[in-house]
Design a protein around this motif. Structure first.
Motif, short mmCIF file in Angstrom:
data_model
loop_
_atom_site.label_atom_id
_atom_site.label_comp_id
_atom_site.label_asym_id
_atom_site.label_seq_id
_atom_site.Cartn_x
_atom_site.Cartn_y
_atom_site.Cartn_z
N GLN A 155 -90.55 2.18 -48.87
CA GLN A 155 -90.38 1.53 -47.92
C GLN A 155 -89.01 3.15 -46.80
O GLN A 155 -88.06 3.26 -47.08
N SER A 156 -90.04 4.09 -46.95
CA SER A 156 -88.70 5.11 -46.07
C SER A 156 -88.55 4.83 -45.28
O SER A 156 -89.10 4.00 -44.20
N LEU B 280 -92.67 10.28 -50.27
CA LEU B 280 -93.90 10.70 -50.77
C LEU B 280 -93.45 10.62 -52.41
O LEU B 280 -91.88 10.13 -52.98
N SER B 281 -94.70 10.91 -53.28
CA SER B 281 -94.89 10.47 -54.10
C SER B 281 -94.07 11.59 -55.10
O SER B 281 -94.23 12.65 -55.10
N GLU C 51 -94.95 8.75 -62.04
CA GLU C 51 -94.21 8.81 -60.39
C GLU C 51 -95.25 8.02 -59.35
O GLU C 51 -96.05 7.74 -59.29
N ALA C 52 -94.33 7.56 -58.41
CA ALA C 52 -94.97 6.91 -57.37
C ALA C 52 -93.68 7.32 -55.72
O ALA C 52 -93.08 7.89 -56.07
N ALA C 53 -93.86 6.06 -55.28
CA ALA C 53 -92.98 6.36 -53.98
C ALA C 53 -92.77 5.38 -53.77
O ALA C 53 -92.91 4.56 -52.35
N VAL C 54 -91.89 4.29 -55.03
CA VAL C 54 -92.11 2.54 -54.50
C VAL C 54 -90.35 3.57 -53.91
O VAL C 54 -89.26 3.21 -54.34
N GLY C 55 -90.19 2.34 -52.72
CA GLY C 55 -88.78 2.22 -52.72
C GLY C 55 -88.52 3.41 -51.42
O GLY C 55 -89.64 3.28 -51.01
N CYS C 56 -86.88 3.49 -51.40
CA CYS C 56 -86.82 4.26 -50.12
C CYS C 56 -87.48 5.89 -50.25
O CYS C 56 -87.08 6.58 -51.03
N ASN D 228 -86.42 -0.72 -55.19
CA ASN D 228 -86.65 0.26 -56.02
C ASN D 228 -87.03 0.52 -57.51
O ASN D 228 -85.73 -0.40 -57.86
N ASN D 229 -88.08 1.42 -57.95
CA ASN D 229 -88.15 1.23 -59.48
C ASN D 229 -87.06 2.36 -60.04
O ASN D 229 -87.17 2.89 -59.52
#
Length: 209
Positions: A92-93, A153-154, A145-150, A102-103
């Motif tokens: 959700q950038s 990038l990962s 590592e990921a790009a979940v939430g705001c 977010n996680n």
């Protein structure tokens, strides 16, 4: 040890002739922590404690980057899992932080500090065998590592804090009683010059000795 002042850049205000507001003075962490990636992972710094907004946190990226890469996030020190949110999967950038889903995972440590690990992949903490109350060792797998939430990038959003004694975090996983960043501590890392990571620099994750 004296607090380390962190000052925000305010060029636009200077051009308009207005004096910038000084940034809050954020002290360094009491503890010294390992970089929270699996051993031998190359780690770059997207934002350090002075450039991150809000101040005091750091954004770390496992290298090499790529959608097919799944870098393992590990505990920065021995601790106890205090909170886990891992049900979200959407990036959700661009949204305000308060509007993001977010996680995150919070660990408490014996010195009274807590560490935060944000934006990890959905379900990855459960796959690592963790739940609230789990005791972990430094270097133990916490999630991926990921790009979940705001997240642009990962990456891993990492914070150190001394939380409020009775209501440490709200339902979104954010620190309470932290309007002036008074709960935040600038992370100190072992194996790093001056124990402070710098924006755009590269480091290699390894255990503290």
């Amino acid at each position: 040890m004296k607090p380390i002042p962190i000052f925000a850049a305010a060029a636009s205000l200077i051009l308009l002739g207005a004096a910038p507001e000084p940034a809050p003075a954020i002290p360094p962490s009491e503890g010294v922590y390992r970089l929270p990636y699996a051993d031998a992972t190359r780690v770059s710094v997207f934002d350090d404690a002075a450039t991150h907004r809000p101040l005091g946190a750091v954004d770390l990226v496992g290298e090499p980057r790529g959608a097919d890469r799944r870098h393992r996030i590990v505990a920065a020190a021995d601790g106890v899992v205090m909170a886990i949110e891992e049900s979200f999967s959407e990036q959700q950038s661009g949204r305000a932080a308060a509007d993001c889903r977010n996680n995150y995972l919070w660990l408490s440590h014996a010195n009274g500090e807590w560490t935060l690990y944000s934006h990890m992949a959905a379900g990855s903490s459960s796959k690592a065998g963790l739940k609230v109350g789990s005791r972990v060792r430094a270097g133990q797998h916490l999630g991926d590592e990921a790009a979940v939430g705001c997240a642009m990038l990962s990456h891993l959003h990492f914070e150190i804090a001394v939380p409020h004694a009775t209501t440490p975090i709200d339902k979104g996983g954010f620190l309470t009683d932290n309007a002036l960043r008074q709960r935040i501590r600038v992370p100190r890392f072992c194996g790093v010059a001056d124990k402070t990571v710098r924006k755009d620099a590269f480091y290699t994750a390894a255990p503290c000795r």
